[in-house]
Motif scaffolding. Structure first.
Motif, PDB file in Angstrom:
ATOM      1  N   LYS A   5      13.852 -23.225 -17.475  1.00 30.26           N
ATOM      2  CA  LYS A   5      13.357 -24.588 -17.657  1.00 30.26           C
ATOM      3  C   LYS A   5      12.161 -24.623 -18.601  1.00 30.26           C
ATOM      4  N   TYR A  24      20.444 -28.613 -11.215  1.00 36.11           N
ATOM      5  CA  TYR A  24      19.679 -29.587 -10.432  1.00 36.11           C
ATOM      6  C   TYR A  24      20.506 -30.044  -9.230  1.00 36.11           C
ATOM      7  N   TYR A  53      17.411 -39.763 -13.489  1.00 45.64           N
ATOM      8  CA  TYR A  53      16.775 -38.727 -12.677  1.00 45.64           C
ATOM      9  C   TYR A  53      15.529 -39.276 -11.993  1.00 45.64           C
ATOM     10  N   THR A  55      11.828 -37.595 -10.090  1.00 48.08           N
ATOM     11  CA  THR A  55      11.045 -36.392  -9.805  1.00 48.08           C
ATOM     12  C   THR A  55      10.283 -36.559  -8.497  1.00 48.08           C
ATOM     13  N   MET A  81      14.900 -33.942  -9.447  1.00 47.87           N
ATOM     14  CA  MET A  81      14.095 -32.915 -10.101  1.00 47.87           C
ATOM     15  C   MET A  81      12.860 -32.658  -9.255  1.00 47.87           C
ATOM     16  N   ASP A  86       9.544 -29.558 -13.721  1.00 47.06           N
ATOM     17  CA  ASP A  86      10.487 -30.554 -14.232  1.00 47.06           C
ATOM     18  C   ASP A  86       9.791 -31.726 -14.925  1.00 47.06           C
TER      19      ASP A  86
END
Length: 250
Positions: A5, A24, A53, A55, A81, A86
């Motif tokens: 990552k 993920y 997405y 986080t 994430m 991330d």
């Protein structure tokens, strides 16, 4: 893992190849099951035009976020994430297979029809917005309606390029001087709690009790997204007090 990552952000020459290796969890994948970005894109409905997405610190926190409600109702999956790296990596992750990445906790997904609903909700419940802006001035930057909430009365949205709350906590744990960002409180105009609060405000309800309602509304938004609240003891006292008052009225 974290090293791959990190390469997504630092190894520009191989970034596209590394995207194929990143894994993920997602809203539909189930706890502990990881998917690739390609698997995510291949499973997207035709009506979905972006990679969504969210986080956070852990799956349990992001999985309960009210921000997921609209995407769940549309059948759109959302990547979870939950690795601290991330948030940093996504600053340079703009596209994959010509699909843009969009953080659902940043808001701004309403279309023209939904924007009209937001205007209608504001006209219908003006006192709620005015009251919450005043009561929560120290903790939120703005109070507005959302057309994306389906079940929860409200949720907190991070404004623009501001750090996510879990990242602020991470940096402070590392003794970094990070100011606390005020967030946007978005309201669900279809929730009965909003209608009840507007009615109470219009009838001149008790200021002290209404102030507690405002604080509890904010705290429950924090709890739903998995964030800690400033004073759990106060929250518990207010819940007990309001429950007792409700039972006495009946």
């Amino acid at each position: 893992g974290k090293i791959i990552k990190e390469g997504l952000h630092t190894d520009r020459a191989n970034a596209e190849k590394l995207k194929d290796l990143a894994l993920y969890e997602s809203m539909t994948s189930g706890a502990g099951k990881y998917i690739t970005l390609k698997e995510y894109v291949d499973a997207m409905p035709e009506s979905q035009d972006a990679i969504y997405y969210i986080t956070g610190e852990k799956r349990e926190s992001v999985a309960s976020s009210p921000a997921l409600e609209y995407f769940r109702s549309k059948g759109y999956d959302v990547l979870f994430m939950t690795d601290p790296i991330d948030e940093w990596v996504m600053q340079s992750m703009f596209q994959y297979m010509k699909k843009s990445f969009k953080n659902i906790s940043k808001g701004g997904f309403e279309d023209k029809e939904q924007e009209e609903k937001i205007k209608a909700d504001l006209a219908k419940y003006p006192k709620v917005v005015e009251f919450l802006k005043k009561e929560l001035a120290d903790t939120v930057s703005e109070v507005k309606f959302s057309a994306l909430l389906t079940d929860s009365p409200c949720c907190l949205i991070t404004d623009g390029q501001a750090l996510a709350p879990h990242m602020e906590r991470l940096f402070r744990a590392m003794n970094q001087n990070v100011p606390v960002s005020k967030r946007i409180l978005e309201l669900n105009g279809d929730h009965p709690l909003i209608a009840a609060l507007e009615k109470k405000l219009s009838s001149g309800g008790e200021d002290v009790k209404l102030s507690k309602y405002a604080k509890m509304l904010y705290d429950q938004a924090l709890l739903l997204e998995g964030s800690p609240i400033a004073d759990p003891a106060e929250f518990a006292r207010n819940v007990v007090e309001l429950l007792s008052a409700s039972l006495e009225e009946k």
